[in-house]
Design a protein around this motif. Structure first.
Motif, PDB file in Angstrom:
ATOM      1  N   THR A  13      -5.088  -0.129  -4.950  1.00  0.00           N
ATOM      2  CA  THR A  13      -4.945   0.633  -3.443  1.00  0.00           C
ATOM      3  C   THR A  13      -6.206  -0.041  -3.015  1.00  0.00           C
ATOM      4  O   THR A  13      -6.186  -0.640  -1.869  1.00  0.00           O
ATOM      5  CB  THR A  13      -5.146   1.914  -3.648  1.00  0.00           C
TER       6      THR A  13
ATOM      7  N   ILE B 273       0.773  -1.224  -0.077  1.00  0.00           N
ATOM      8  CA  ILE B 273      -0.198   0.008   0.095  1.00  0.00           C
ATOM      9  C   ILE B 273       0.738   1.255   0.011  1.00  0.00           C
ATOM     10  O   ILE B 273       0.465   2.231  -0.908  1.00  0.00           O
ATOM     11  CB  ILE B 273      -0.927   0.097   1.225  1.00  0.00           C
TER      12      ILE B 273
ATOM     13  N   ASN C 271      -6.474  -2.719   0.007  1.00  0.00           N
ATOM     14  CA  ASN C 271      -6.949  -2.326   1.470  1.00  0.00           C
ATOM     15  C   ASN C 271      -8.243  -3.504   1.831  1.00  0.00           C
ATOM     16  O   ASN C 271      -8.410  -3.644   3.148  1.00  0.00           O
ATOM     17  CB  ASN C 271      -7.711  -0.847   1.418  1.00  0.00           C
TER      18      ASN C 271
END
Length: 453
Positions: free
Chosen positions: A392, A44, A396
């Motif tokens: 991303t 990330i 997540n």
């Protein structure tokens, strides 16, 4: 029978150690999950860095899609206090002799002298500024009829003039000045009324006029002190009347163009360096980059490298970056040959072809300029549903699932610990009861043996 207060006392077993080992065994999967979670967080962070560098590269590419990225000019004046110029569009290098014989100014008109404190009475003042519709300011019952009150009402009317009261040793005057310079903004004033207002007369103290100048011997006129239409791409500003013409020189500013191109190269190299480091595998040390094998990172790097080496049929003399001195080094970084780039920017036609190589747009995928292509690519990558945000979001979501699995493992281990403690507590109670019974039986047997003997 007394209850057992410490697990293990009744059975004689090391219950604490047994439970601890069984719980640790149940928690074993959490170690792998924590290791994986750390890896996800690293990814990330890496993609956040990539996104930042792509944004910087997008800005650098965008500059090279604009006229301002290539049409930079340097302007110099031999008499900057009197005449100057700025680039306001697509300008052409050249020399301009600029002389000024008259500067634009506003009209100023003043009334005759009025004794301080005079009540001017009721009536009207009519103002006609240039070809605009006349504006009549009526002074009626209830208004302040002093000169100051009349000036305030004129200013509120928006007639194109500003009114004020000027006082000297002889008395007061109502003074009006046009808000804009130029002969077209000259104005007239007329009054009516039965009191002093009706007989108030105005005299022009400063006439409205245009700026009169010559550019290379050609007469030019402006209602203010700027000339924005006389020469394409340039705006001249006159500040003083001249006795001799000022020499204004406009030259191509290749330094700014080269700076913009270098910024494009540097931004590309920053992305390439990061991706190369993050995706590589060091066979000597047997270590892998944080994004080694990541399809998104590898895909971005391959796309960028493919586009940087592409050919664009932009219609100019240059079709590749290498044609103007930008070459690809081992490892994928770009390098600028300043001598070759300077030569490509040395003439007007050649510089125009450099611009075509970068900035040609709306000509189709094959013919669009390099910067135009990269601007479109990076915009897509950075969009709300683009590659980088999608990656991303996926990381997540994976991190959230991982933390959920860790919570489940912890919950199972906690439940197991409680269950084992309950089971061993019950065992202790049972064993304590049996031990007590055994001791009682042994005591009775001993007593019987004594009695029989």
């Amino acid at each position: 029978m007394a209850s057992i207060s410490s697990v293990g006392l009744g059975s004689g077993l090391d219950v604490k150690s047994i439970v601890s080992q069984l719980v640790a065994l149940e928690k074993q999967p959490i170690t792998a999950l924590q290791t994986k979670e750390a890896s996800i967080q690293t990814k990330i962070s890496s993609f956040a860095q990539i996104k930042g560098l792509v944004s910087t590269f997008a800005d650098a590419a965008s500059k090279l899609t604009l006229d301002s990225g290539f049409n930079s000019m340097t302007v110099a004046s031999s008499n900057a206090s009197a005449v100057n110029a700025t680039v306001s569009g697509v300008a052409t290098p050249g020399n301009y002799a600029f002389s000024v014989s008259q500067l634009a100014q506003s009209q100023t008109s003043a009334s005759g002298v009025v004794a301080a404190g005079t009540t001017m009475g009721l009536g009207s003042i009519t103002l006609q500024v240039g070809s605009a519709a006349a504006v009549t300011v009526n002074i009626v019952d209830g208004d302040d009829t002093s000169l100051s009150g009349i000036a305030a009402k004129i200013n509120d009317a928006g007639a194109g003039v500003t009114a004020s009261v000027v006082t000297d040793s002889s008395g007061q005057r109502l003074v009006m000045r046009s808000n804009s310079t130029g002969a077209a903004n000259a104005f007239t004033v007329s009054t009516s009324g039965s009191g002093p207002l009706g007989s108030l007369a105005f005299t022009t103290k400063q006439a409205a006029q245009d700026t009169l100048a010559q550019i290379n011997g050609v007469d030019v006129t402006s209602s203010d002190r700027t000339f924005s239409q006389a020469v394409p791409g340039l705006t001249f500003t006159a500040s003083q009347v001249t006795t001799t013409a000022a020499d204004v020189t406009v030259t191509a500013d290749t330094a700014t163009t080269k700076k913009n191109i270098q910024a494009f190269v540097d931004a590309y190299n920053a992305i390439n360096d990061l991706l190369s480091t993050q995706t590589k595998y060091d066979s000597d040390n047997k270590t892998a980059g944080d994004l080694q094998g990541d399809s998104t990172a590898v895909g971005i790097q391959n796309t960028l490298r493919s586009m940087i080496g592409s050919v664009t049929a932009s219609g100019g003399a240059y079709n590749r970056l290498s044609d103007i001195g930008i070459s690809v080094l081992r490892g994928g970084n770009l390098s600028v040959d300043d001598t070759k780039l300077s030569k490509a920017l040395s003439t007007r036609d050649s510089a125009a072809d450099v611009k075509k190589l970068f900035a040609t747009k709306d000509a189709g995928e094959a013919s669009n300029g390099i910067a135009v292509k990269f601007k479109a690519l990076t915009s897509a990558m950075l969009s709300f549903d683009g590659t980088l945000n999608a990656k991303t979001d996926a990381l997540n979501a994976e991190d959230k699932r991982n933390l959920s699995e860790q919570d489940k493992v912890t919950a199972r281990a906690t439940a197991l610990e409680a269950r084992l403690n309950a089971q061993y507590s019950a065992l202790d109670t049972r064993m304590a009861s049996l031990n007590s019974l055994s001791a009682y039986v042994s005591q009775q047997v001993t007593n019987w043996n004594k009695s029989s003997s």
